[in-house]
Design a protein around this motif. Structure first.
Motif, short mmCIF file in Angstrom:
data_model
loop_
_atom_site.label_atom_id
_atom_site.label_comp_id
_atom_site.label_asym_id
_atom_site.label_seq_id
_atom_site.Cartn_x
_atom_site.Cartn_y
_atom_site.Cartn_z
N ARG A 1 48.95 133.60 30.73
CA ARG A 1 47.33 133.10 30.35
C ARG A 1 47.24 131.55 30.37
NH1 ARG A 1 44.52 136.21 25.99
NH2 ARG A 1 42.81 134.22 26.10
N ALA A 2 48.26 130.40 30.60
CA ALA A 2 48.40 129.30 30.31
C ALA A 2 47.99 128.98 32.34
CB ALA A 2 49.25 128.86 30.11
N ASN A 3 48.79 130.34 33.50
CA ASN A 3 48.70 130.20 34.27
C ASN A 3 47.20 130.47 35.17
OD1 ASN A 3 51.36 129.41 35.19
ND2 ASN A 3 51.95 131.37 35.68
N ALA A 4 47.33 131.83 33.96
CA ALA A 4 45.31 131.79 34.77
C ALA A 4 44.04 131.12 34.29
CB ALA A 4 45.53 133.81 33.62
N THR A 5 44.41 130.18 33.44
CA THR A 5 43.51 129.04 32.93
C THR A 5 43.93 128.21 33.56
OG1 THR A 5 43.84 129.62 30.62
CG2 THR A 5 42.42 128.05 30.77
N ALA A 6 45.19 127.44 34.11
CA ALA A 6 45.20 126.49 34.99
C ALA A 6 44.50 126.98 36.82
CB ALA A 6 46.69 126.31 35.10
N HIS A 7 44.59 128.49 37.02
CA HIS A 7 44.04 129.01 38.12
C HIS A 7 42.82 128.73 38.05
CE1 HIS A 7 44.05 131.03 41.46
NE2 HIS A 7 43.35 132.03 40.87
N VAL A 8 42.02 128.87 36.87
CA VAL A 8 40.18 128.82 37.00
C VAL A 8 39.99 127.50 37.08
CG1 VAL A 8 38.72 129.66 35.35
CG2 VAL A 8 40.28 131.36 35.47
N ASN A 9 41.23 126.78 36.14
CA ASN A 9 40.44 125.22 36.06
C ASN A 9 40.40 124.58 37.88
OD1 ASN A 9 40.17 124.89 34.25
ND2 ASN A 9 41.26 123.87 32.82
N ALA A 10 41.78 125.46 38.39
CA ALA A 10 42.03 124.38 39.67
C ALA A 10 41.12 125.36 40.63
CB ALA A 10 43.76 124.72 39.82
C1 LIG Z 1 41.37 123.85 31.79
O1 LIG Z 1 39.99 123.99 31.02
C2 LIG Z 1 38.98 124.05 29.88
C3 LIG Z 1 37.95 123.57 29.33
O2 LIG Z 1 38.18 122.20 30.47
C4 LIG Z 1 40.90 123.32 28.95
O3 LIG Z 1 40.61 123.60 27.38
C5 LIG Z 1 42.19 123.71 29.17
O4 LIG Z 1 43.10 122.54 28.48
C6 LIG Z 1 42.48 123.72 30.41
N1 LIG Z 1 43.44 124.23 30.80
C7 LIG Z 1 44.02 123.70 31.52
C8 LIG Z 1 45.93 124.60 32.08
O5 LIG Z 1 44.64 122.82 32.39
#
Ligand SMILES: *[C@@H]1O[C@H](CO)[C@@H](O)[C@H](O)[C@H]1NC(C)=O
Ligand SMILES: *[C@@H]1O[C@H](CO)[C@@H](O)[C@H](O)[C@H]1NC(C)=O
Ligand SMILES: *[C@@H]1O[C@H](CO)[C@@H](O)[C@H](O)[C@H]1NC(C)=O
Length: 418
Positions: free
Chosen positions: A208-217
């Motif tokens: 999940r953390a990887n997927a979130t980081a991926h989306v952010n990146a």
């Molecule tokens: C991704 O962005 C969200 C919203 O800006 C933030 O809450 C989250 O911590 C970020 N995740 C990572 C892994 O950087």
């Protein structure tokens, strides 16, 4: 004047943000963490001491981490739906059932479940019990039943949701009757419905953390989809669903032993009571055997093993020990066995009635756990407050007027007197 005002404003702002920070810390609830060695799982639902309160009553403090609801005790009842019984709180005799079935509508418990979840606890449904009418004749029957359970209680959808809009956090298998076959197929299907095939609770969090980081990146790129690196597919898993079981201490367990080796379980709550290997028989106590099973035989080598104990002398035929004796077993396990995950108690009502046995053992377990795993100390110092007041169950005049059955069979367990 102006500067004084500014100063006051800044002080007020600083004060407000400080207050918000402090309140945030106070209200911050630590989510359930399977990897710890001081978790407390307490069964609720069978009114062990004749004084069972509503579910949310047991979620008012941070003592209990996991609550398996006991029990769904008939797999295929009237109309093809399973049957649940939570004694004085909700059952097919006192509560309305879904039309053409014997499945009680316990949706008044939705808020209780959500209150417990909001306090960082996980709430699961326990299948079986001592008087369970359970079992499968084929893998495909086990898989259909898994789909049914998924739609009734977990992340699926259906016209029947016995806990309303609450979504439980997993399934516990306390299989003490019927036949042993096909439970692995059941577990595998629940986990595949949940999008968890191949994932553990830890790798799920990582994915999940990887997927979130991926989306952010990639959100800053217009060519996001082209240079995207593959990440574990967790799109179907909105949260992790836990699978646990409560085998008897004699190894291997007669009913669930095969499935424990073949399918992924997150934790086993070994019943160290009502058996020769119970806590009252130190020379035959066999946690070492279960630790060895966890590390060398189990399908999930990171499976956690809990010491299952009675909440009071009346909660089991034999095997009850006091808090200080149990605490010695716990600190010994924390020191020796990395598979040790915490304590399971049968049940909430007996533990509460027995001078808050749950709180006694949790306090000792947290203290000794911090000694052997200092990283855990942070959570130990934190408390949370529950602001929601449990609402009272009200029965409609219609319900009250419906025919009162003479007999009220209860799902009891070998947990409760062998
Ligand atoms: C991704 O962005 C969200 C919203 O800006 C933030 O809450 C989250 O911590 C970020 N995740 C990572 C892994 O950087
Ligand atoms: C289940 O009970 C709730 C009230 O507790 C009610 O609103 C709902 O309509 C019931 N569902 C069915 C299908 O009877
Ligand atoms: C998360 O990302 C790291 C670094 O890319 C990788 O090594 C790891 O396998 C990933 N974990 C999962 C569960 O996808």
């Amino acid at each position: 004047m102006f500067s004084a005002h500014t100063c006051w404003t800044m002080r007020a702002l600083l004060g407000a943000s400080f207050l918000a920070m402090v309140l945030g810390m106070l209200e911050r609830v630590m989510a359930f963490d399977l990897t710890r060695n001081d978790n407390l799982a307490v069964y609720w639902g069978q009114d062990g001491a004749g004084n069972q309160q509503r579910l949310s009553y047991y979620c008012k403090d941070s003592t209990i981490d996991t609550i398996p609801l006991a029990f769904l005790y008939i797999f295929r009842g009237t109309g093809g739906e399973p049957v649940v019984d939570f004694a004085n709180t909700c059952n097919q005799w006192d509560d309305p059932v879904y039309s053409g079935t014997a499945l009680a509508n316990c949706s008044f418990l939705a808020q209780d479940i959500k209150t417990c979840q909001a306090a960082g606890k996980i709430v699961t449904l326990s299948l079986g019990g001592g008087t369970g009418q359970v079992g499968f004749s084929s893998d495909s029957q086990a898989q259909s039943f898994a789909d049914q359970i998924w739609n009734l209680f977990l992340g699926g959808k259906g016209s029947i949701r016995p806990f309303g809009d609450a979504i439980l956090d997993g399934i516990d298998l306390d299989i003490e009757s019927g036949t042993a076959a096909h439970y692995a197929a059941f577990v595998n299907r629940i986990r595949s419905n949940a999008g968890l095939t191949g994932l553990t609770a830890s790798t799920f969090a990582e994915a999940r953390a990887n997927a979130t980081a991926h989306v952010n990146a990639t959100s800053h790129h217009t060519t996001a989809s082209k240079d995207s690196k593959p990440v574990a597919d967790v799109t179907t898993a909105s949260k992790y669903y836990y699978i646990t079981s409560a085998p008897q201490c004699p190894y291997p367990d007669a009913y669930i032993g095969g499935a424990l080796n073949a399918a992924h379980f997150d934790a086993v709550y070994v019943q160290f009571y009502n058996n020769y290997c119970g806590l009252d028989q130190p020379s035959d106590y066999n946690f070492a055997t279960w630790d060895n099973w966890a590390k060398t035989v189990s399908s999930n080598k990171a499976v956690k093993v809990y010491i299952g104990a009675p909440g009071s002398a009346d909660a089991a035929g034999e095997g009850y020990v006091g808090v200080s004796t149990l605490a010695n077993y716990v600190s010994d396990a924390q020191k020796k066995w990395s598979s040790f995950g915490g304590v399971m108690l049968w049940d909430a009502d007996t533990a509460y009635t027995n001078g808050r046995f749950d709180k006694g053992i949790k306090t000792d377990m947290v203290t000794s756990g911090a000694k052997f795993a200092p990283k855990q100390a942070l959570r130990n110092g934190m408390t949370h407050t529950t602001t929601k007041t449990p609402t009272t169950k009200t029965q409609s005049a219609e319900d009250a007027a419906s025919s009162t059955p003479v007999e009220k069979p209860r799902a009891e367990s070998r947990f409760f007197r062998l």
